[in-house]
Design an enzyme around this catalytic site. Structure first.
Site, PDB file in Angstrom:
ATOM      1  N   ASN A 123       0.879  -1.828   0.172  1.00  0.00           N
ATOM      2  CA  ASN A 123       0.143  -0.305  -0.100  1.00  0.00           C
ATOM      3  C   ASN A 123       0.773   1.318  -0.011  1.00  0.00           C
ATOM      4  OD1 ASN A 123      -0.301   2.107   2.961  1.00  0.00           O
ATOM      5  ND2 ASN A 123       0.512  -0.154   2.797  1.00  0.00           N
ATOM      6  N   PHE A 127      -1.347   8.098   4.073  1.00  0.00           N
ATOM      7  CA  PHE A 127      -2.376   9.122   5.431  1.00  0.00           C
ATOM      8  C   PHE A 127      -3.466   9.567   5.055  1.00  0.00           C
ATOM      9  CE2 PHE A 127       1.158  10.165   8.052  1.00  0.00           C
ATOM     10  CZ  PHE A 127       1.530   8.254   8.398  1.00  0.00           C
ATOM     11  N   SER A 187       5.674   5.703   8.302  1.00  0.00           N
ATOM     12  CA  SER A 187       5.258   4.940   7.234  1.00  0.00           C
ATOM     13  C   SER A 187       5.773   5.392   5.892  1.00  0.00           C
ATOM     14  CB  SER A 187       3.704   6.252   6.744  1.00  0.00           C
ATOM     15  OG  SER A 187       3.282   5.861   5.983  1.00  0.00           O
ATOM     16  N   ASN A 189       4.628   5.828   3.274  1.00  0.00           N
ATOM     17  CA  ASN A 189       4.260   7.006   2.000  1.00  0.00           C
ATOM     18  C   ASN A 189       3.895   8.446   2.035  1.00  0.00           C
ATOM     19  OD1 ASN A 189       4.311   4.404   1.287  1.00  0.00           O
ATOM     20  ND2 ASN A 189       2.209   3.692   2.338  1.00  0.00           N
ATOM     21  N   THR A 190       4.315   8.580   3.338  1.00  0.00           N
ATOM     22  CA  THR A 190       4.866   9.733   3.267  1.00  0.00           C
ATOM     23  C   THR A 190       6.566  10.537   3.077  1.00  0.00           C
ATOM     24  OG1 THR A 190       2.728  10.795   4.971  1.00  0.00           O
ATOM     25  CG2 THR A 190       4.346  12.372   5.450  1.00  0.00           C
ATOM     26  N   LYS A 229       5.922   4.192  16.945  1.00  0.00           N
ATOM     27  CA  LYS A 229       6.331   3.222  15.851  1.00  0.00           C
ATOM     28  C   LYS A 229       7.595   3.246  15.402  1.00  0.00           C
ATOM     29  CE  LYS A 229       3.104   0.572  12.994  1.00  0.00           C
ATOM     30  NZ  LYS A 229       1.484   0.419  11.969  1.00  0.00           N
ATOM     31  N   ASN A 258       5.926  -1.451  11.160  1.00  0.00           N
ATOM     32  CA  ASN A 258       5.018  -0.465  10.370  1.00  0.00           C
ATOM     33  C   ASN A 258       5.450  -1.724   8.893  1.00  0.00           C
ATOM     34  OD1 ASN A 258       3.461   0.613   8.457  1.00  0.00           O
ATOM     35  ND2 ASN A 258       4.200   2.214  10.148  1.00  0.00           N
TER      36      ASN A 258
HETATM   37  C1  LIG Z   1      -3.411  -0.457   3.747  1.00  0.00           C
HETATM   38  C2  LIG Z   1      -2.822  -0.783   4.682  1.00  0.00           C
HETATM   39  C3  LIG Z   1      -2.390   0.590   5.887  1.00  0.00           C
HETATM   40  C4  LIG Z   1      -1.627   0.907   6.789  1.00  0.00           C
HETATM   41  N1  LIG Z   1      -2.073   1.839   7.652  1.00  0.00           N
HETATM   42  C5  LIG Z   1      -1.057   2.268   8.739  1.00  0.00           C
HETATM   43  C6  LIG Z   1      -1.268   3.850   8.892  1.00  0.00           C
HETATM   44  O1  LIG Z   1      -1.741   4.368   8.637  1.00  0.00           O
HETATM   45  N2  LIG Z   1      -0.716   3.826  10.448  1.00  0.00           N
HETATM   46  C7  LIG Z   1      -0.142   2.959  10.914  1.00  0.00           C
HETATM   47  O2  LIG Z   1       0.861   3.053  11.994  1.00  0.00           O
HETATM   48  N3  LIG Z   1       0.292   1.549  10.284  1.00  0.00           N
HETATM   49  C8  LIG Z   1      -0.210   1.919   8.607  1.00  0.00           C
HETATM   50  N4  LIG Z   1       0.358   0.537   8.644  1.00  0.00           N
HETATM   51  C9  LIG Z   1       1.153  -0.683   9.205  1.00  0.00           C
HETATM   52  C10 LIG Z   1      -0.137  -1.887   9.948  1.00  0.00           C
HETATM   53  O3  LIG Z   1      -0.237  -1.030  11.477  1.00  0.00           O
HETATM   54  C11 LIG Z   1       1.185  -3.120  10.173  1.00  0.00           C
HETATM   55  O4  LIG Z   1       2.084  -2.384  10.972  1.00  0.00           O
HETATM   56  C12 LIG Z   1       1.581  -3.445   9.137  1.00  0.00           C
HETATM   57  O5  LIG Z   1       1.149  -3.354   8.234  1.00  0.00           O
HETATM   58  C13 LIG Z   1       2.617  -4.829   9.231  1.00  0.00           C
HETATM   59  O6  LIG Z   1       1.650  -5.623  10.361  1.00  0.00           O
HETATM   60  P1  LIG Z   1       0.418  -6.980   9.033  1.00  0.00           P
HETATM   61  O7  LIG Z   1       2.194  -7.198   8.616  1.00  0.00           O
HETATM   62  O8  LIG Z   1      -0.299  -7.288  10.374  1.00  0.00           O
HETATM   63  O9  LIG Z   1      -0.207  -5.952   8.033  1.00  0.00           O
HETATM   64  C14 LIG Z   1      -0.675  -0.134   7.108  1.00  0.00           C
HETATM   65  C15 LIG Z   1      -0.345  -1.375   6.467  1.00  0.00           C
HETATM   66  C16 LIG Z   1      -1.741  -1.591   5.700  1.00  0.00           C
HETATM   67  C17 LIG Z   1      -1.666  -2.913   4.992  1.00  0.00           C
END
Ligand SMILES: Cc1cc2nc3c(=O)[nH]c(=O)nc-3n(C[C@H](O)[C@H](O)[C@H](O)COP(=O)(O)O)c2cc1C
Length: 349
Positions: A123, A127, A187, A189-190, A229, A258
Protein backbone atom coordinates in the site's frame (compact mmCIF):
# COMPACT_ATOMS: atom_id res chain seq x y z
CA UNK A 1 -5.06 -17.28 -7.04
CA UNK A 2 -6.61 -17.82 -3.63
CA UNK A 3 -4.53 -17.52 -0.46
CA UNK A 4 -2.90 -20.55 1.14
CA UNK A 5 -5.47 -22.06 3.50
CA UNK A 6 -4.58 -22.42 7.18
CA UNK A 7 -6.53 -25.39 8.60
CA UNK A 8 -6.99 -23.74 12.02
CA UNK A 9 -8.53 -20.75 10.27
CA UNK A 10 -11.04 -22.66 8.19
CA UNK A 11 -14.21 -20.57 8.02
CA UNK A 12 -16.68 -21.11 5.18
CA UNK A 13 -18.55 -17.87 5.93
CA UNK A 14 -15.39 -15.78 5.74
CA UNK A 15 -14.21 -17.69 2.67
CA UNK A 16 -17.45 -16.74 0.89
CA UNK A 17 -17.22 -13.10 1.98
CA UNK A 18 -13.59 -12.95 0.92
CA UNK A 19 -14.47 -14.26 -2.53
CA UNK A 20 -16.91 -11.36 -2.98
CA UNK A 21 -14.54 -8.82 -1.45
CA UNK A 22 -11.57 -9.97 -3.54
CA UNK A 23 -13.64 -9.59 -6.71
CA UNK A 24 -13.59 -5.85 -5.99
CA UNK A 25 -10.74 -3.38 -6.18
CA UNK A 26 -8.95 -3.44 -2.75
CA UNK A 27 -10.09 -0.05 -1.47
CA UNK A 28 -13.66 -0.62 -2.67
CA UNK A 29 -13.60 -4.01 -0.93
CA UNK A 30 -12.40 -2.37 2.28
CA UNK A 31 -15.26 0.15 2.28
CA UNK A 32 -17.80 -2.50 1.24
CA UNK A 33 -16.79 -4.93 4.02
CA UNK A 34 -16.62 -2.32 6.77
CA UNK A 35 -19.92 -0.80 5.62
CA UNK A 36 -21.64 -4.19 6.04
CA UNK A 37 -19.93 -4.95 9.31
CA UNK A 38 -21.21 -1.79 10.88
CA UNK A 39 -24.89 -2.57 10.17
CA UNK A 40 -26.24 -3.42 13.65
CA UNK A 41 -27.70 -6.83 12.69
CA UNK A 42 -24.49 -7.87 10.94
CA UNK A 43 -22.38 -6.65 13.85
CA UNK A 44 -24.38 -8.64 16.38
CA UNK A 45 -24.35 -11.77 14.17
CA UNK A 46 -20.56 -11.47 13.80
CA UNK A 47 -20.12 -10.84 17.52
CA UNK A 48 -22.02 -14.06 18.29
CA UNK A 49 -20.16 -16.10 15.67
CA UNK A 50 -16.67 -14.90 16.50
CA UNK A 51 -17.00 -14.32 20.23
CA UNK A 52 -13.62 -14.61 21.89
CA UNK A 53 -13.63 -16.58 25.15
CA UNK A 54 -15.43 -14.47 27.74
CA UNK A 55 -13.15 -15.68 30.53
CA UNK A 56 -12.13 -12.59 32.42
CA UNK A 57 -8.38 -12.40 31.99
CA UNK A 58 -6.60 -9.10 32.16
CA UNK A 59 -3.28 -8.47 30.45
CA UNK A 60 -1.36 -5.65 32.08
CA UNK A 61 0.90 -3.59 29.83
CA UNK A 62 2.06 0.02 30.02
CA UNK A 63 -0.09 0.55 33.10
CA UNK A 64 -3.29 -0.46 31.27
CA UNK A 65 -5.41 -3.58 31.69
CA UNK A 66 -5.91 -5.06 28.21
CA UNK A 67 -8.77 -7.59 27.80
CA UNK A 68 -6.39 -9.70 25.68
CA UNK A 69 -3.04 -9.25 23.93
CA UNK A 70 -4.30 -9.09 20.35
CA UNK A 71 -4.94 -5.73 18.73
CA UNK A 72 -5.89 -4.30 15.37
CA UNK A 73 -2.91 -2.48 13.83
CA UNK A 74 -3.24 1.09 12.62
CA UNK A 75 -4.45 1.96 9.14
CA UNK A 76 -7.52 -0.22 8.77
CA UNK A 77 -9.83 2.22 10.58
CA UNK A 78 -8.08 5.49 9.84
CA UNK A 79 -10.95 7.69 11.01
CA UNK A 80 -12.36 5.63 13.87
CA UNK A 81 -15.58 5.11 11.89
CA UNK A 82 -15.82 1.39 12.71
CA UNK A 83 -14.61 1.02 16.31
CA UNK A 84 -17.72 -0.77 17.61
CA UNK A 85 -18.00 -3.11 14.61
CA UNK A 86 -14.33 -4.09 14.75
CA UNK A 87 -14.37 -4.32 18.53
CA UNK A 88 -17.17 -6.91 18.34
CA UNK A 89 -14.77 -9.28 16.58
CA UNK A 90 -12.75 -9.88 19.74
CA UNK A 91 -9.76 -7.55 19.54
CA UNK A 92 -8.43 -6.59 22.97
CA UNK A 93 -7.37 -3.24 21.59
CA UNK A 94 -7.83 -1.26 18.42
CA UNK A 95 -5.46 1.36 17.08
CA UNK A 96 -7.25 3.91 14.90
CA UNK A 97 -5.48 6.38 12.57
CA UNK A 98 -3.01 7.38 11.34
CA UNK A 99 -4.75 10.69 11.69
CA UNK A 100 -3.37 14.10 10.74
CA UNK A 101 -4.45 17.60 11.87
CA UNK A 102 -6.23 18.41 8.59
CA UNK A 103 -8.16 16.05 6.34
CA UNK A 104 -6.15 14.92 3.31
CA UNK A 105 -6.89 12.65 0.38
CA UNK A 106 -3.61 10.70 0.28
CA UNK A 107 -1.84 9.49 -2.84
CA UNK A 108 -3.55 9.00 -6.21
CA UNK A 109 -5.33 5.68 -6.79
CA UNK A 110 -4.66 2.84 -7.37
CA UNK A 111 -2.59 2.69 -4.19
CA UNK A 112 -3.35 -0.66 -2.60
CA UNK A 113 -2.48 -4.02 -4.16
CA UNK A 114 -3.16 -7.63 -3.16
CA UNK A 115 -0.52 -10.33 -3.53
CA UNK A 116 -2.60 -13.37 -2.62
CA UNK A 117 0.20 -15.82 -3.50
CA UNK A 118 2.04 -14.35 -0.52
CA UNK A 119 -0.90 -13.41 1.73
CA UNK A 120 0.51 -9.91 1.39
CA UNK A 121 -0.42 -6.34 0.51
CA UNK A 122 1.46 -3.39 -0.90
CA UNK A 123 0.00 0.00 0.00
CA UNK A 124 0.95 3.59 -0.60
CA UNK A 125 -2.22 5.19 0.76
CA UNK A 126 -0.36 8.19 2.22
CA UNK A 127 -2.41 8.90 5.37
CA UNK A 128 -5.73 9.48 3.63
CA UNK A 129 -8.00 10.57 6.48
CA UNK A 130 -10.77 12.98 7.46
CA UNK A 131 -8.72 14.93 9.99
CA UNK A 132 -8.33 14.69 13.75
CA UNK A 133 -11.60 16.42 14.71
CA UNK A 134 -13.67 13.81 12.86
CA UNK A 135 -11.74 10.97 14.53
CA UNK A 136 -12.09 12.47 18.00
CA UNK A 137 -15.91 12.66 17.64
CA UNK A 138 -15.98 8.97 16.71
CA UNK A 139 -13.73 8.05 19.61
CA UNK A 140 -15.99 10.00 22.01
CA UNK A 141 -19.08 8.17 20.74
CA UNK A 142 -17.69 4.63 20.92
CA UNK A 143 -19.53 2.06 23.00
CA UNK A 144 -16.88 -0.65 22.77
CA UNK A 145 -15.06 -1.25 26.07
CA UNK A 146 -11.66 -2.47 24.81
CA UNK A 147 -8.58 -0.27 24.80
CA UNK A 148 -8.37 2.39 22.12
CA UNK A 149 -5.03 3.49 20.70
CA UNK A 150 -4.83 6.56 18.49
CA UNK A 151 -2.03 6.75 15.95
CA UNK A 152 -0.94 10.25 14.96
CA UNK A 153 1.03 11.62 12.02
CA UNK A 154 1.74 14.71 9.97
CA UNK A 155 0.02 16.20 6.95
CA UNK A 156 1.84 15.72 3.67
CA UNK A 157 1.86 19.50 3.15
CA UNK A 158 3.65 20.18 6.45
CA UNK A 159 7.40 20.56 5.95
CA UNK A 160 9.43 18.00 7.85
CA UNK A 161 11.02 20.68 10.05
CA UNK A 162 7.54 21.62 11.31
CA UNK A 163 6.40 18.03 11.78
CA UNK A 164 6.40 18.44 15.58
CA UNK A 165 3.59 20.99 15.38
CA UNK A 166 1.31 18.46 13.62
CA UNK A 167 2.12 15.75 16.17
CA UNK A 168 1.59 18.14 19.10
CA UNK A 169 -1.72 19.32 17.62
CA UNK A 170 -2.97 15.74 17.21
CA UNK A 171 -1.70 14.76 20.65
CA UNK A 172 -3.66 17.58 22.28
CA UNK A 173 -6.86 16.68 20.45
CA UNK A 174 -6.73 12.91 20.98
CA UNK A 175 -5.35 12.83 24.53
CA UNK A 176 -8.71 12.98 26.37
CA UNK A 177 -10.28 10.16 24.29
CA UNK A 178 -7.35 7.76 23.79
CA UNK A 179 -6.22 4.95 26.08
CA UNK A 180 -2.80 5.23 24.47
CA UNK A 181 -1.21 7.27 21.70
CA UNK A 182 1.19 6.12 18.99
CA UNK A 183 3.59 8.48 17.27
CA UNK A 184 3.95 7.09 13.78
CA UNK A 185 7.26 8.04 12.19
CA UNK A 186 7.61 4.97 10.03
CA UNK A 187 5.19 5.12 7.12
CA UNK A 188 7.09 4.80 3.83
CA UNK A 189 4.30 6.71 2.06
CA UNK A 190 4.76 10.23 3.43
CA UNK A 191 7.84 11.81 1.95
CA UNK A 192 10.86 11.75 4.29
CA UNK A 193 8.75 10.77 7.32
CA UNK A 194 11.13 7.97 8.24
CA UNK A 195 13.94 10.50 8.70
CA UNK A 196 12.22 11.38 11.98
CA UNK A 197 13.37 8.02 13.36
CA UNK A 198 16.98 9.12 13.48
CA UNK A 199 19.32 11.33 15.55
CA UNK A 200 18.58 15.02 15.87
CA UNK A 201 15.35 14.81 13.90
CA UNK A 202 14.00 12.28 16.43
CA UNK A 203 15.05 14.43 19.39
CA UNK A 204 13.59 17.55 17.80
CA UNK A 205 10.28 15.74 17.43
CA UNK A 206 10.15 14.02 20.83
CA UNK A 207 11.21 17.07 22.85
CA UNK A 208 8.07 19.18 22.16
CA UNK A 209 5.79 16.14 21.95
CA UNK A 210 6.88 14.81 25.36
CA UNK A 211 6.79 18.28 26.94
CA UNK A 212 3.20 18.65 25.83
CA UNK A 213 2.49 15.08 26.93
CA UNK A 214 3.68 15.91 30.46
CA UNK A 215 1.44 19.00 30.58
CA UNK A 216 -1.55 17.01 29.32
CA UNK A 217 -0.89 14.32 31.91
CA UNK A 218 -1.11 16.82 34.76
CA UNK A 219 -4.09 18.64 33.20
CA UNK A 220 -6.02 15.38 32.83
CA UNK A 221 -4.81 13.85 36.10
CA UNK A 222 -3.19 10.85 34.54
CA UNK A 223 -0.46 9.93 32.13
CA UNK A 224 -1.51 8.02 29.03
CA UNK A 225 1.06 5.71 27.48
CA UNK A 226 2.81 7.01 24.39
CA UNK A 227 4.42 4.57 21.95
CA UNK A 228 6.60 5.19 18.93
CA UNK A 229 6.09 3.00 15.85
CA UNK A 230 9.17 2.16 13.84
CA UNK A 231 9.94 0.64 10.47
CA UNK A 232 11.46 -2.81 10.09
CA UNK A 233 13.97 -1.30 7.67
CA UNK A 234 16.40 -0.30 10.41
CA UNK A 235 19.64 -2.18 10.95
CA UNK A 236 21.03 -2.92 14.40
CA UNK A 237 22.97 0.30 14.62
CA UNK A 238 19.94 2.40 13.57
CA UNK A 239 17.89 0.61 16.25
CA UNK A 240 20.66 1.21 18.79
CA UNK A 241 20.69 4.93 18.01
CA UNK A 242 16.90 5.14 17.98
CA UNK A 243 16.69 3.65 21.47
CA UNK A 244 19.54 5.78 22.74
CA UNK A 245 17.73 8.98 21.73
CA UNK A 246 14.16 7.84 22.48
CA UNK A 247 15.05 6.53 25.94
CA UNK A 248 16.09 10.01 27.06
CA UNK A 249 12.36 10.82 26.94
CA UNK A 250 9.67 9.22 29.10
CA UNK A 251 8.02 7.29 26.27
CA UNK A 252 6.30 4.06 27.23
CA UNK A 253 7.33 1.73 24.46
CA UNK A 254 7.71 0.90 20.84
CA UNK A 255 5.74 -0.83 18.10
CA UNK A 256 7.81 -3.05 15.81
CA UNK A 257 6.92 -2.75 13.01
CA UNK A 258 5.33 -0.84 10.18
CA UNK A 259 5.41 -2.12 6.57
CA UNK A 260 8.70 -2.73 4.78
CA UNK A 261 10.22 -1.12 1.70
CA UNK A 262 12.04 -4.37 0.92
CA UNK A 263 11.12 -6.13 -2.32
CA UNK A 264 13.48 -9.11 -2.25
CA UNK A 265 10.83 -10.80 -0.07
CA UNK A 266 8.55 -11.04 -3.12
CA UNK A 267 11.31 -11.10 -5.70
CA UNK A 268 9.86 -11.69 -9.14
CA UNK A 269 6.25 -10.86 -8.34
CA UNK A 270 4.64 -8.75 -11.09
CA UNK A 271 3.62 -6.14 -8.48
CA UNK A 272 7.08 -5.94 -6.89
CA UNK A 273 7.80 -2.69 -8.69
CA UNK A 274 4.80 -0.93 -7.11
CA UNK A 275 5.93 1.72 -4.63
CA UNK A 276 4.70 1.45 -1.05
CA UNK A 277 4.92 -0.63 2.07
CA UNK A 278 4.80 -4.41 1.96
CA UNK A 279 2.90 -6.23 4.71
CA UNK A 280 1.61 -9.69 5.52
CA UNK A 281 3.06 -13.16 5.77
CA UNK A 282 6.22 -12.33 3.79
CA UNK A 283 7.08 -9.65 6.36
CA UNK A 284 6.82 -12.01 9.35
CA UNK A 285 10.37 -13.36 9.69
CA UNK A 286 11.96 -9.99 8.98
CA UNK A 287 9.68 -8.18 11.45
CA UNK A 288 10.40 -10.89 14.04
CA UNK A 289 14.13 -10.46 13.51
CA UNK A 290 13.81 -6.70 14.10
CA UNK A 291 11.55 -7.32 17.11
CA UNK A 292 14.34 -9.43 18.66
CA UNK A 293 16.91 -6.76 17.85
CA UNK A 294 14.78 -4.16 19.64
CA UNK A 295 14.07 -6.48 22.58
CA UNK A 296 17.79 -6.98 23.17
CA UNK A 297 18.20 -3.24 23.66
CA UNK A 298 14.83 -2.43 25.22
CA UNK A 299 14.85 -0.21 28.32
CA UNK A 300 13.44 -2.22 31.24
CA UNK A 301 10.29 -0.17 31.71
CA UNK A 302 9.24 -0.05 28.03
CA UNK A 303 6.37 -2.01 26.56
CA UNK A 304 6.99 -3.83 23.29
CA UNK A 305 4.23 -4.33 20.72
CA UNK A 306 4.90 -6.77 17.90
CA UNK A 307 3.30 -6.35 14.47
CA UNK A 308 4.10 -7.73 11.06
CA UNK A 309 3.01 -10.88 9.30
CA UNK A 310 0.84 -12.57 11.91
CA UNK A 311 -1.08 -15.20 9.94
CA UNK A 312 -1.78 -17.86 12.58
CA UNK A 313 -2.15 -18.24 16.34
CA UNK A 314 1.38 -19.63 16.39
CA UNK A 315 2.69 -16.45 14.73
CA UNK A 316 1.09 -14.35 17.47
CA UNK A 317 2.57 -16.60 20.18
CA UNK A 318 6.03 -16.38 18.58
CA UNK A 319 6.02 -12.58 18.94
CA UNK A 320 5.46 -13.02 22.69
CA UNK A 321 8.29 -15.55 22.88
CA UNK A 322 10.52 -12.98 21.18
CA UNK A 323 9.66 -10.44 23.87
CA UNK A 324 6.49 -8.64 22.80
CA UNK A 325 3.92 -7.78 25.47
CA UNK A 326 1.12 -7.27 22.96
CA UNK A 327 0.64 -8.01 19.24
CA UNK A 328 -1.17 -6.33 16.37
CA UNK A 329 -2.63 -7.67 13.15
CA UNK A 330 -3.66 -6.04 9.89
CA UNK A 331 -2.97 -7.96 6.67
CA UNK A 332 -3.59 -11.43 8.14
CA UNK A 333 -7.05 -10.23 9.15
CA UNK A 334 -7.82 -9.30 5.54
CA UNK A 335 -6.76 -12.74 4.28
CA UNK A 336 -8.04 -14.95 7.11
CA UNK A 337 -10.83 -12.99 8.80
CA UNK A 338 -11.95 -12.99 12.41
CA UNK A 339 -10.90 -16.61 13.10
CA UNK A 340 -7.34 -15.30 13.13
CA UNK A 341 -8.22 -13.01 16.04
CA UNK A 342 -9.75 -15.91 17.98
CA UNK A 343 -6.80 -18.22 17.33
CA UNK A 344 -4.30 -15.48 18.20
CA UNK A 345 -6.08 -14.69 21.47
CA UNK A 346 -6.16 -18.38 22.39
CA UNK A 347 -2.45 -18.74 21.56
CA UNK A 348 -1.39 -15.75 23.65
CA UNK A 349 -3.28 -16.24 26.94
C1 LIG B 1 -3.39 -0.86 3.76
C2 LIG B 1 -2.53 -0.56 4.95
C3 LIG B 1 -2.57 0.69 5.54
C4 LIG B 1 -1.78 0.99 6.65
N1 LIG B 1 -1.85 2.23 7.22
C5 LIG B 1 -1.13 2.48 8.35
C6 LIG B 1 -1.26 3.73 9.01
O1 LIG B 1 -2.03 4.60 8.61
N2 LIG B 1 -0.50 3.94 10.10
C7 LIG B 1 0.37 2.99 10.61
O2 LIG B 1 1.02 3.24 11.62
N3 LIG B 1 0.49 1.79 10.00
C8 LIG B 1 -0.25 1.52 8.91
N4 LIG B 1 -0.13 0.29 8.31
C9 LIG B 1 0.82 -0.71 8.86
C10 LIG B 1 0.15 -1.71 9.79
O3 LIG B 1 -0.41 -1.07 10.90
C11 LIG B 1 1.14 -2.79 10.27
O4 LIG B 1 2.12 -2.18 11.07
C12 LIG B 1 1.85 -3.50 9.10
O5 LIG B 1 0.96 -3.71 8.04
C13 LIG B 1 2.43 -4.85 9.53
O6 LIG B 1 1.44 -5.71 10.02
P1 LIG B 1 0.68 -6.81 9.11
O7 LIG B 1 1.73 -7.61 8.40
O8 LIG B 1 -0.14 -7.61 10.09
O9 LIG B 1 -0.18 -6.06 8.16
C14 LIG B 1 -0.93 -0.01 7.19
C15 LIG B 1 -0.89 -1.28 6.60
C16 LIG B 1 -1.68 -1.55 5.50
C17 LIG B 1 -1.62 -2.94 4.90
Amino acid sequence: MSPTPHPELSDPLYAALRRIAFSKEPEAAHDWALGWMSKPWVASMLARRYRVSSEKTVCPAAGLAFPNRVGLAAGLDKNGDYIDALGALGFGFIEIGTVTPKAQSGNPQPRMFRLPEHNALINRLGFNNLGVDHLVKNAENRRWQGKLGINIGKNASTPLENAHSDYVHCLERVYPVADYITVNISSPNTKDLRQLQHGDALAELLEPVMNRHAQLASQHQGSKPLFVKIAPDMDDSAIEQFIQVASTYPIHGVIVSNTTSRRDLIDSHPLAAEAGGLSGEVLRDFANDRLSAVKKRLPANWTLIGAGGISSGQDAATKLVLGADLVQIYTGFIYHGPRLIQRSVEATV
